[in-house]
Design a protein around this motif. Structure first.
Motif, short mmCIF file in Angstrom:
data_model
loop_
_atom_site.label_atom_id
_atom_site.label_comp_id
_atom_site.label_asym_id
_atom_site.label_seq_id
_atom_site.Cartn_x
_atom_site.Cartn_y
_atom_site.Cartn_z
N ASN A 38 39.23 40.98 36.36
CA ASN A 38 39.72 40.05 37.55
C ASN A 38 39.57 40.86 38.80
O ASN A 38 40.50 41.92 38.94
CB ASN A 38 41.37 39.83 37.33
CG ASN A 38 41.88 38.83 38.36
OD1 ASN A 38 41.49 38.98 39.53
ND2 ASN A 38 42.90 38.00 38.23
N ILE A 39 38.67 40.82 39.54
CA ILE A 39 38.58 41.58 40.72
C ILE A 39 39.94 41.50 41.68
O ILE A 39 39.78 42.65 42.40
CB ILE A 39 37.44 41.22 41.39
CG1 ILE A 39 36.50 42.35 42.21
CG2 ILE A 39 37.10 39.96 41.86
CD1 ILE A 39 35.14 42.29 42.63
N GLN A 40 40.45 40.44 41.75
CA GLN A 40 41.32 40.26 42.83
C GLN A 40 42.59 41.21 42.37
O GLN A 40 43.15 41.81 43.22
CB GLN A 40 41.78 38.69 42.98
CG GLN A 40 40.87 37.90 43.68
CD GLN A 40 41.11 36.54 43.58
OE1 GLN A 40 42.01 36.16 42.60
NE2 GLN A 40 40.89 35.76 44.19
N THR A 41 42.92 41.23 41.17
CA THR A 41 44.36 42.32 40.72
C THR A 41 43.78 43.51 40.10
O THR A 41 44.60 44.45 40.10
CB THR A 41 44.85 41.50 39.64
OG1 THR A 41 43.93 41.32 38.19
CG2 THR A 41 45.22 40.11 40.08
N GLY A 42 42.40 43.71 39.87
CA GLY A 42 41.76 44.97 39.23
C GLY A 42 42.45 45.25 37.95
O GLY A 42 42.38 46.23 37.28
N GLN A 43 42.72 44.08 37.19
CA GLN A 43 42.82 44.01 35.78
C GLN A 43 41.87 43.58 34.88
O GLN A 43 41.14 42.57 34.93
CB GLN A 43 44.10 43.23 35.57
CG GLN A 43 45.58 43.65 36.31
CD GLN A 43 46.48 42.61 35.94
OE1 GLN A 43 46.55 41.51 35.87
NE2 GLN A 43 47.74 43.14 36.22
N VAL A 44 41.92 44.22 33.66
CA VAL A 44 41.22 43.85 32.45
C VAL A 44 41.85 42.69 31.74
O VAL A 44 43.09 43.07 31.43
CB VAL A 44 40.43 44.89 31.69
CG1 VAL A 44 39.86 44.42 30.55
CG2 VAL A 44 39.66 45.79 32.37
N ILE A 45 41.18 41.61 31.47
CA ILE A 45 41.79 40.52 30.85
C ILE A 45 41.17 40.47 29.39
O ILE A 45 39.98 40.26 29.25
CB ILE A 45 41.85 39.06 31.51
CG1 ILE A 45 42.55 39.25 32.86
CG2 ILE A 45 42.70 38.07 30.70
CD1 ILE A 45 43.81 39.67 32.89
N ALA A 46 42.03 40.18 28.43
CA ALA A 46 41.66 40.17 27.11
C ALA A 46 41.95 38.75 26.32
O ALA A 46 43.01 38.19 26.88
CB ALA A 46 42.20 41.12 26.08
N GLY A 47 41.26 38.45 25.62
CA GLY A 47 41.46 37.03 24.85
C GLY A 47 40.99 37.33 23.21
O GLY A 47 39.96 38.01 22.97
#
Length: 68
Positions: A38-47
């Motif tokens: 997520n470029i807006q939050t700088g977070q890697v999101i896992a699924g």
């Protein structure tokens, strides 16, 4: 009946604990995990998809899958 869930969240220890909790409640991993950034939050999101076979139940959309 086979149940399906997709766990998602920030790729951190809390996400790993959610997956571990599900595995210890009888769920099984289904496929490889996925990651996105997520470029807006700088977070890697896992699924991670998980599945579980349950006996003696009929599916209905109101089921709380996390409680099965």
């Amino acid at each position: 009946m086979k149940l399906y869930r997709l766990l998602t969240g920030q790729d951190d220890a809390a996400f790993c604990h959610r997956v571990t909790d599900a595995l210890n409640k009888g769920w099984s991993l289904h496929g490889a995990p996925s990651l996105t950034y997520n470029i807006q939050t700088g977070q890697v999101i896992a699924g991670q998809a998980i599945v579980k076979e349950v006996e003696g139940k009929d599916y209905h959309p109101e089921m709380k899958l996390s409680e099965q």
